[in-house]
Scaffold this active site. Structure first.
Site, short mmCIF file in Angstrom:
data_model
loop_
_atom_site.label_atom_id
_atom_site.label_comp_id
_atom_site.label_asym_id
_atom_site.label_seq_id
_atom_site.Cartn_x
_atom_site.Cartn_y
_atom_site.Cartn_z
N ILE A 1 -3.43 9.53 -3.86
CA ILE A 1 -3.78 8.36 -4.65
C ILE A 1 -3.12 7.15 -4.02
O ILE A 1 -1.92 7.16 -3.72
CB ILE A 1 -3.35 8.54 -6.11
CG1 ILE A 1 -4.08 9.76 -6.71
CG2 ILE A 1 -3.61 7.28 -6.92
CD1 ILE A 1 -3.67 10.15 -8.10
N HIS A 2 -3.92 6.11 -3.83
CA HIS A 2 -3.42 4.86 -3.27
C HIS A 2 -3.08 3.91 -4.42
O HIS A 2 -3.87 3.74 -5.34
CB HIS A 2 -4.51 4.17 -2.42
CG HIS A 2 -5.02 5.01 -1.30
ND1 HIS A 2 -4.48 4.95 -0.03
CD2 HIS A 2 -6.01 5.94 -1.24
CE1 HIS A 2 -5.13 5.80 0.75
NE2 HIS A 2 -6.06 6.41 0.04
N VAL A 3 -1.91 3.31 -4.35
CA VAL A 3 -1.53 2.22 -5.25
C VAL A 3 -1.38 1.02 -4.34
O VAL A 3 -0.61 1.03 -3.39
CB VAL A 3 -0.20 2.50 -5.99
CG1 VAL A 3 0.18 1.32 -6.87
CG2 VAL A 3 -0.30 3.80 -6.80
N HIS B 1 0.84 -1.20 0.00
CA HIS B 1 0.00 0.00 0.00
C HIS B 1 0.88 1.25 0.00
O HIS B 1 1.51 1.59 0.99
CB HIS B 1 -0.89 -0.03 1.24
CG HIS B 1 -1.96 1.01 1.25
ND1 HIS B 1 -2.94 1.03 2.21
CD2 HIS B 1 -2.21 2.09 0.46
CE1 HIS B 1 -3.75 2.05 2.00
NE2 HIS B 1 -3.31 2.72 0.94
#
Length: 111
Positions: free
Chosen positions: A103-105, A42
């Site tokens: 923004i989450h990757v 995450h």
């Protein structure tokens, strides 16, 4: 790391990235492993300039957002390459805990 404000990124992360596990940093963008990961892998990517959310981006923010998306793309590609899958997510409105575009990757199961 306890925090009770509404903009973790402007208040904590950007002023002192040494407190984080940084993946990428340049003059416009900071990316780091989430301090309270929801998924096994995450990463959070944020513009260093305060932009409230994806829906408030203006034409004046274009150069920052282009760089933000380039970094998100590179991190997502690396995540996909190393884990076999990746998802990219941003939250809005009541779903957005920190009122700063981020923004989450992520990849892998929920923790």
């Amino acid at each position: 790391m306890q925090y009770s404000g509404d903009d973790f990124y402007c208040d904590v992360a950007i002023p002192d990235p040494s407190r984080l596990d940084v993946v990428h940093e340049d003059e416009l963008v900071l990316a780091f492993h989430h301090t309270r990961p929801y998924w096994t892998h995450h990463i959070v990517v944020v513009p260093k300039q305060h932009i409230a959310s994806f829906t408030t981006v203006s034409s004046a923010d274009e150069h920052v957002v282009r760089r933000l998306f380039a970094v998100v793309q590179a991190i997502a590609a690396e995540t996909e390459r190393t884990t076999g899958a990746a998802a990219v997510l941003t939250n809005l409105g009541e779903y957005q805990d920190s009122k700063h575009l981020h923004i989450h990757v992520h990849s892998g199961p929920e923790r």
